[in-house]
Enzyme design. Structure first.
Site, short mmCIF file in Angstrom:
data_model
loop_
_atom_site.label_atom_id
_atom_site.label_comp_id
_atom_site.label_asym_id
_atom_site.label_seq_id
_atom_site.Cartn_x
_atom_site.Cartn_y
_atom_site.Cartn_z
N GLU A 43 8.99 -2.49 4.31
CA GLU A 43 8.07 -1.72 5.01
C GLU A 43 8.79 -0.62 5.52
O GLU A 43 8.77 -1.33 6.89
CB GLU A 43 6.95 -1.95 5.20
CG GLU A 43 6.89 -3.61 4.50
CD GLU A 43 5.44 -2.38 3.28
OE1 GLU A 43 4.95 -1.26 3.48
OE2 GLU A 43 5.39 -3.24 1.90
N CYS B 269 3.83 4.17 12.24
CA CYS B 269 5.07 3.60 10.65
C CYS B 269 3.66 5.04 10.21
O CYS B 269 4.90 6.07 9.33
CB CYS B 269 5.28 2.78 10.45
SG CYS B 269 3.46 2.13 9.43
#
Length: 459
Positions: A212, A246
């Site tokens: 991720e 993010c």
């Protein structure tokens, strides 16, 4: 924890997993229940730790960390029995008589490495999925969020024996020691540079990996968008956690004809949400450390700042900043910003914008503000990205009903809910063949009749 201690804990986890104790639904459900109770018991301590590490308010801590973790827990507890069931699938007539089914099986001993920006949620969410899938786990929180790491270690040690779930704290030495070991699955959340290292180490043992990562997630706005609402939602998504998200909109890419109106609306929204002086707003977070503070300041071009740009080195705060007249050649466009700077770029045609976005690595997220169904379809068809929103930002990751993950350089694999359970499971394809009949066409000697039967069934 030294490398020798890590080896010893991992060996104890292998032995524990081999006993089969993690497999029954009752065991998994009790583990999830215990973790939920520990989180609720330590909520005040969690809030204090997140405030110390990232300056998060109690509301933001619950909304973006504790609450989302509890939501994943409650979803997983409700659906655990169904996720564990074998799934019957059609059996070809050529395999008569048999039952075919898909059967989930835990990988075994997993490693979860988490980042500092959402240190609680991004540690515990994958742990929840790993536990639900029947694995043991070694958890490595980020050293950059030491207070939250301490709380995570405390609540996990209260819930689980180290032979089941263990926490390893520390920095690069501990990361290296962990990556030197053979795990059955590695789950990593963080930057691309470390992600490549994780993948290289995993390749030594052919270990499956979930990455991720991140990237420069664009926020596109066309001339049909609701400008006021777009500004409000962009400001929320961009400056949440001081831009250290993010999936935050990395840059604003708008129709040139609406740029001035949109920038004005964003400036007004920054004031409305954070006050006239955001650096004095106690609910506005801070940059994680001096290194990142200096890096972010280095991306600001004072000549292009129309809002913000000021900072407080004592508190590691940088005001919500907007820069205009930015091009793809500017320093701020050379890397993922991961901070409270919003560069504004413009396009003259949507096709031009799509082509430009597609010429860069695929981002973790993409946001598009529009009222045009045709434009929405054009962006959806023309751009490759992990996930995103139409007419909003970041909220797509806040549901257990959809997988969250990247594509290309922004990551591989996805999790949350069913996808998270499957990410930590190997699905076995099984055929249960009956013994009361046996079709002989597959056995030698082959005859013309057997050939006709094979051709009849397999076509």
């Amino acid at each position: 924890m030294t490398e020798q201690q890590i080896v010893q804990v991992l060996e104890s986890q292998r032995k524990f997993f081999s006993t089969g104790k993690t497999l029954p639904r009752a065991f998994r459900a009790k583990a999830l229940e215990d973790l939920e109770a520990a989180i609720r018991r330590h909520e005040t301590e969690i809030n204090a730790a997140l405030k110390a590490d990232l300056g998060k308010s109690a509301v933001e801590s619950y909304m973006c960390e504790t609450g989302m973790t509890l939501s994943e827990l409650s979803w997983m507890r409700r659906h655990l029995a169904g996720l564990m069931r074998d799934r019957t699938v059609p059996t070809p007539m050529s395999q008569f008589a048999a039952r075919s089914f898909r059967s989930p099986s835990p990988y075994g001993n997993v490693l979860i490495m988490s980042p500092w920006n959402y240190p609680l949620m991004l540690t515990l969410d994958p742990l929840i999925d790993a536990i639900a899938a029947g694995n043991t786990a070694m958890v490595k929180p980020s050293a950059y969020a030491p207070e939250t790491s301490r709380v995570i270690q405390k609540l996990i040690s209260e819930c689980f024996d180290p032979e089941y779930v263990a926490v390893v704290t520390g920095g690069r030495a501990e990361n290296q020691a962990l990556l030197n070991q053979k795990f059955d699955k590695i789950f990593f959340t963080g930057g691309k540079t470390v992600g490549r290292e994780v993948l290289r180490h995993a390749a030594e043992y052919l270990t499956p990996v979930t990455l991720e990562l991140g990237g420069k997630s664009p926020c596109i706005v066309d001339a049909t968008a609701n400008i006021r609402l777009a500004a409000r939602r962009i400001v929320f998504g961009k400056y949440l956690n001081c831009g250290q998200t993010c999936v935050a909109p990395d840059y604003l890419y708008c129709d040139a004809s609406i740029r001035d109106e949109l920038v004005k609306a964003i400036q007004e929204e920054i004031t409305a949400q954070f006050g006239a002086d955001p650096l004095k707003n106690e609910n506005y977070g801070k940059i994680i450390n001096q290194k990142h503070f200096d890096r972010i300041l280095g991306l600001i071009d004072p000549a292009k700042v129309v809002t913000g740009g000021n900072s407080d080195a004592q508190t590691l705060r940088i005001a919500p900043t907007v820069m205009t007249d930015v091009t793809f050649d500017d320093a701020v466009m050379g890397e993922e910003i991961f901070g409270p700077i919003l560069p504004v770029l413009t396009w003259n045609s949507l096709d031009e914008a799509i082509a430009r976005i597609e010429s860069h690595p695929h981002p973790l997220a993409l946001y598009f503000f529009t009222s045009s169904k045709a434009n929405r379809k054009k962006v959806m068809d023309g751009c490759r990205f992990g996930g995103g929103c139409i007419n909003d930002t970041i909220i797509h990751l806040a549901t257990s009903a959809m997988p969250f993950g990247g594509v290309g350089e922004s990551g591989m694999g996805g999790y949350h809910g069913k996808a998270g359970f499957e990410e930590f499971s190997h699905t076995r394809s099984m055929v249960d063949k009956k013994t009361w009949i046996d079709l002989t066409m597959r056995y030698q000697p082959y005859t013309s009749l057997k050939e006709r039967l094979v051709r009849m069934f397999l076509r």
